[in-house]
Enzyme design. Sequence first.
Site, short mmCIF file in Angstrom:
data_model
loop_
_atom_site.label_atom_id
_atom_site.label_comp_id
_atom_site.label_asym_id
_atom_site.label_seq_id
_atom_site.Cartn_x
_atom_site.Cartn_y
_atom_site.Cartn_z
N GLN A 199 -144.99 10.11 -1.68
CA GLN A 199 -145.10 8.88 -0.92
C GLN A 199 -146.42 8.75 -0.15
O GLN A 199 -146.79 7.65 0.24
CB GLN A 199 -143.91 8.75 0.03
CG GLN A 199 -142.59 8.61 -0.72
CD GLN A 199 -141.40 8.50 0.20
OE1 GLN A 199 -140.83 9.50 0.61
NE2 GLN A 199 -141.00 7.28 0.53
N HIS A 232 -146.28 4.62 -14.16
CA HIS A 232 -147.32 4.29 -15.15
C HIS A 232 -146.76 3.61 -16.39
O HIS A 232 -147.49 3.34 -17.34
CB HIS A 232 -148.07 5.57 -15.55
CG HIS A 232 -148.86 6.15 -14.41
ND1 HIS A 232 -149.24 7.47 -14.33
CD2 HIS A 232 -149.32 5.56 -13.29
CE1 HIS A 232 -149.90 7.67 -13.20
NE2 HIS A 232 -149.96 6.53 -12.55
N ASP A 258 -150.38 6.61 -7.05
CA ASP A 258 -151.61 7.28 -7.50
C ASP A 258 -152.53 7.64 -6.34
O ASP A 258 -153.14 8.70 -6.32
CB ASP A 258 -152.40 6.37 -8.47
CG ASP A 258 -151.69 6.23 -9.81
OD1 ASP A 258 -150.60 6.81 -9.98
OD2 ASP A 258 -152.22 5.53 -10.70
N ARG A 316 -142.27 17.21 9.22
CA ARG A 316 -141.57 17.55 7.97
C ARG A 316 -142.31 16.87 6.82
O ARG A 316 -142.42 15.65 6.78
CB ARG A 316 -140.12 17.05 8.06
CG ARG A 316 -139.37 17.19 6.77
CD ARG A 316 -137.92 16.68 6.85
NE ARG A 316 -137.41 16.67 5.50
CZ ARG A 316 -136.88 15.62 4.89
NH1 ARG A 316 -136.69 14.48 5.53
NH2 ARG A 316 -136.49 15.71 3.64
N HIS A 336 -138.63 16.60 -3.07
CA HIS A 336 -138.41 15.26 -2.53
C HIS A 336 -138.72 14.24 -3.63
O HIS A 336 -139.72 13.52 -3.59
CB HIS A 336 -139.30 15.03 -1.30
CG HIS A 336 -138.85 13.92 -0.42
ND1 HIS A 336 -138.57 14.07 0.93
CD2 HIS A 336 -138.60 12.60 -0.67
CE1 HIS A 336 -138.20 12.91 1.45
NE2 HIS A 336 -138.21 12.01 0.49
N ASN A 374 -134.12 17.18 -1.00
CA ASN A 374 -133.91 15.97 -0.21
C ASN A 374 -132.97 15.02 -0.93
O ASN A 374 -133.19 14.70 -2.10
CB ASN A 374 -135.26 15.27 0.01
CG ASN A 374 -135.12 14.02 0.87
OD1 ASN A 374 -134.85 14.12 2.06
ND2 ASN A 374 -135.28 12.85 0.26
N GLU A 375 -131.96 14.57 -0.24
CA GLU A 375 -131.05 13.52 -0.73
C GLU A 375 -130.58 13.71 -2.17
O GLU A 375 -130.95 12.94 -3.07
CB GLU A 375 -131.72 12.14 -0.57
CG GLU A 375 -132.02 11.79 0.88
CD GLU A 375 -132.26 10.31 1.12
OE1 GLU A 375 -132.56 9.59 0.16
OE2 GLU A 375 -132.14 9.87 2.29
N ASN A 425 -130.07 12.63 6.66
CA ASN A 425 -130.86 11.40 6.70
C ASN A 425 -129.87 10.26 6.90
O ASN A 425 -128.93 10.12 6.10
CB ASN A 425 -131.58 11.14 5.38
CG ASN A 425 -132.69 12.15 5.11
OD1 ASN A 425 -133.00 12.99 5.95
ND2 ASN A 425 -133.28 12.07 3.93
N TYR A 438 -129.46 6.05 7.56
CA TYR A 438 -130.10 4.74 7.66
C TYR A 438 -129.10 3.59 7.83
O TYR A 438 -129.32 2.70 8.62
CB TYR A 438 -130.95 4.45 6.41
CG TYR A 438 -132.22 5.30 6.36
CD1 TYR A 438 -133.39 4.85 6.96
CD2 TYR A 438 -132.22 6.54 5.75
CE1 TYR A 438 -134.55 5.61 6.94
CE2 TYR A 438 -133.38 7.31 5.72
CZ TYR A 438 -134.54 6.85 6.32
OH TYR A 438 -135.68 7.62 6.30
N GLU A 488 -134.07 12.52 8.96
CA GLU A 488 -134.69 11.21 8.80
C GLU A 488 -133.83 10.15 9.47
O GLU A 488 -132.60 10.18 9.39
CB GLU A 488 -134.82 10.79 7.32
CG GLU A 488 -135.93 11.43 6.57
CD GLU A 488 -136.02 10.94 5.14
OE1 GLU A 488 -135.79 9.73 4.89
OE2 GLU A 488 -136.33 11.77 4.27
C1 NOJ Z 1 -134.89 8.55 2.51
C2 NOJ Z 1 -135.90 9.21 1.62
O1 NOJ Z 1 -135.85 10.59 1.80
C3 NOJ Z 1 -137.31 8.71 1.85
O2 NOJ Z 1 -138.12 9.19 0.82
C4 NOJ Z 1 -137.32 7.21 1.94
O3 NOJ Z 1 -138.62 6.71 2.05
C5 NOJ Z 1 -136.47 6.79 3.10
N1 NOJ Z 1 -135.11 7.19 2.82
C6 NOJ Z 1 -136.46 5.30 3.36
O4 NOJ Z 1 -135.88 4.64 2.31
#
Ligand code: NOJ
Length: 509
Positions: free
Chosen positions: A49, A69, A82, A107, A152, A196-197, A333, A335, A403
Site C-alpha cells: 500500500q 497490471h 507501482d 506497524r 499483508h 493480516n486479516e 482490526n 472498522y 487497526e
Molecule cells: C484493513 C487492511 O488491513 C488494510 O490493508 C486496509 O487498508 C484497511 N483495512 C482499510 O480498508
Amino acid sequence: MLTIDIGTMRNLLLILCAIALSTAELQEDTQPRKFPDGFLFGSATSAYQIEGAWNVDGKSESIWDHITHRIPCVLSNCDTGDVAANSYYLYKRDVEMMRELGLDFYRFSISWTRILPTGFPDKINEAGKNYYNNLIDEMLKYNITPMVTLYHGDLPQKLQQIGGWTNPEVSNWFSDYARVAFELFGDRVKYWFTINEPKETCNQDFATGFKDLSGIADYLCAKHVLVAHGKAYEIYNNEFRASQNGNVGIVLSAMWYEPESDKDIEAAEDAAMFEWGQFIHPIFSETGDFPNIMKERIANRSAEQGFPSSRLPKFSPEEVALVKGSADFCGLNHYYTFITYRNESINGLYESPSYHDDMNVITYTPNDWKNTESASTNVPWGFYKLLTKIRNDYGNPPTYITENGFDSMADGIVDDNRVSYYKSYLNAMLDAISEGSDIRLYTAWSLMDNFEWGTGYKSKYGLYEVNYTSGKFERVPRKSAYFYRNVLKTRVLDINFEPDMSVPICEEN
Ligand code: NOJ
C-alpha cells in the site's frame, strides 16, 4: 401504505436509541479520560500500500502487482501500487512523521517478494534486507518500536500459480519465510504479526484468483492460513523465543453484527462466527478447531448439495493442537458495524454453494449511518460490543487493536469526520477497558494515505495526506494528526480538544 408492526417499530427504536446514546455520551459532558499506564499508541501501513518500487532492486511480482497490471484494468481508476506513496525511497520522512506524532510504535509489513524473490528461502535479496534494516534502525534511533506484519495481502505470484493459499504446502512456504524474517530482524523486532486479516485474504476473489469457488477455496485457504500461522508460532517458540523474547500473534478483521431484532440474535451470532469466529475460535477457544456452527452448517449443506464430504476441510488432531493457543495476543482490526437479520427473503439470495449461502444472513448499513464522502460509519458502540464479546467469550486475551480508522473520498487536510471518529472509537475502547478488557495498544490506520486495494487512491485513510500529483509525494498532516498527537502527548482522551493547525506539527516536538 407502509405498515410497520409493533415489534419492528420497537427494534428500530432500540437501534436509534443505541446510536443516540453513543453520540450523546461524547457530545455532552464527557470528561477527559486517561489511558492506562503503559498503554501503547501507534499507526500502521502495509508494504504494497505504500512502498512502490514494485520491481526494483530484485523484488519479484506479488499477486497485487499481477492483478493491478491486468489489461483491461480491474481496479478503480486503473490504479496500481507501482509507486504508491513511494516509501521505498521516502522511509526517512515516514519515520519523521512518526516522531511528529510521538508514536510509541509503527506497524508495517514486509514484502515477501522483496526478501525472497523466488518465494522460497533459497536466495535472500540483499537489497530487500537492507531496506527493512534501514527502516527498523531509523525507527529505533528515535525510540519507535517496530511491529512487523509478515503477510499483508501480497503473496508471491509464483506461489499463486501453484495454488497459493489453497495448496496445503503453503503452510511450509509461509513458515519458512517467517523463519527468515525472525533470523534477519528478530534481534530488533519484538512484535510479530503473522498474517493480516485471514478472512479478507481468503475471501477476496480478485486477490486469491478463486472466483466462483466460494464455499470451497475460501475454506481451504482458512485452514491453511491457520496452520501456516501455527507453524510460524511454533518455529518462533522452538528456535527464537529464548534468544529474542518477542511476541507473536495474528491480526483478525472483526466487524460487529448487531441483530435487527430479538429474533435475529442467532443470525448475528452466525455472522460473527463465520467472519471472525472462524479464526479466533481455532486459536483462542478452549476446544480449538472451527466454530461448531460452521462445522455443522457446512457439513449439512454440503450433504444436501450432493458433496461426498463437508466442503469445510477438517483439521487433524495434531493441527488442532498446533493452532490452539498459538498466539501471545489477539490482534484486531475493526472498522464496521452492520445490522443483521434472517427471514424468508434470504431464500435464493446467494449463489449456492458459497460462503454467504452457508452463513445465511443478510446485513445492511442503515441509511442514517451513511454519509456521502466516506464508506466508513461512526458506530462506536459496535466496537465496544465487539471488545466486550471477545472478553467474555474468549477468556479476555491480551488484545491489540492493530487497526482502526476512517476513510474519506474528500481531499484536504481538515478532516473533522475522521477526528470525531477517532474520538468516539477511543472513547468506546476506554469503556471496554474500564470494564476489564485487557487491551494493550491501539493503532490508527493509517499513518498516511495509501493504495486502498479495490478502491485505489480514491479512498484515503491517512493522518497525513499524500500529494500524488506533484511527483514528490509530500506528506502533510491533517487535523486528525494534530488530534492524535495530542492524545499521545497527554495520554488522555479529551473530546473537547481543538487542534491548532496554524502551528507546524514539527515545532510541537
Ligand atoms: C484493513 C487492511 O488491513 C488494510 O490493508 C486496509 O487498508 C484497511 N483495512 C482499510 O480498508
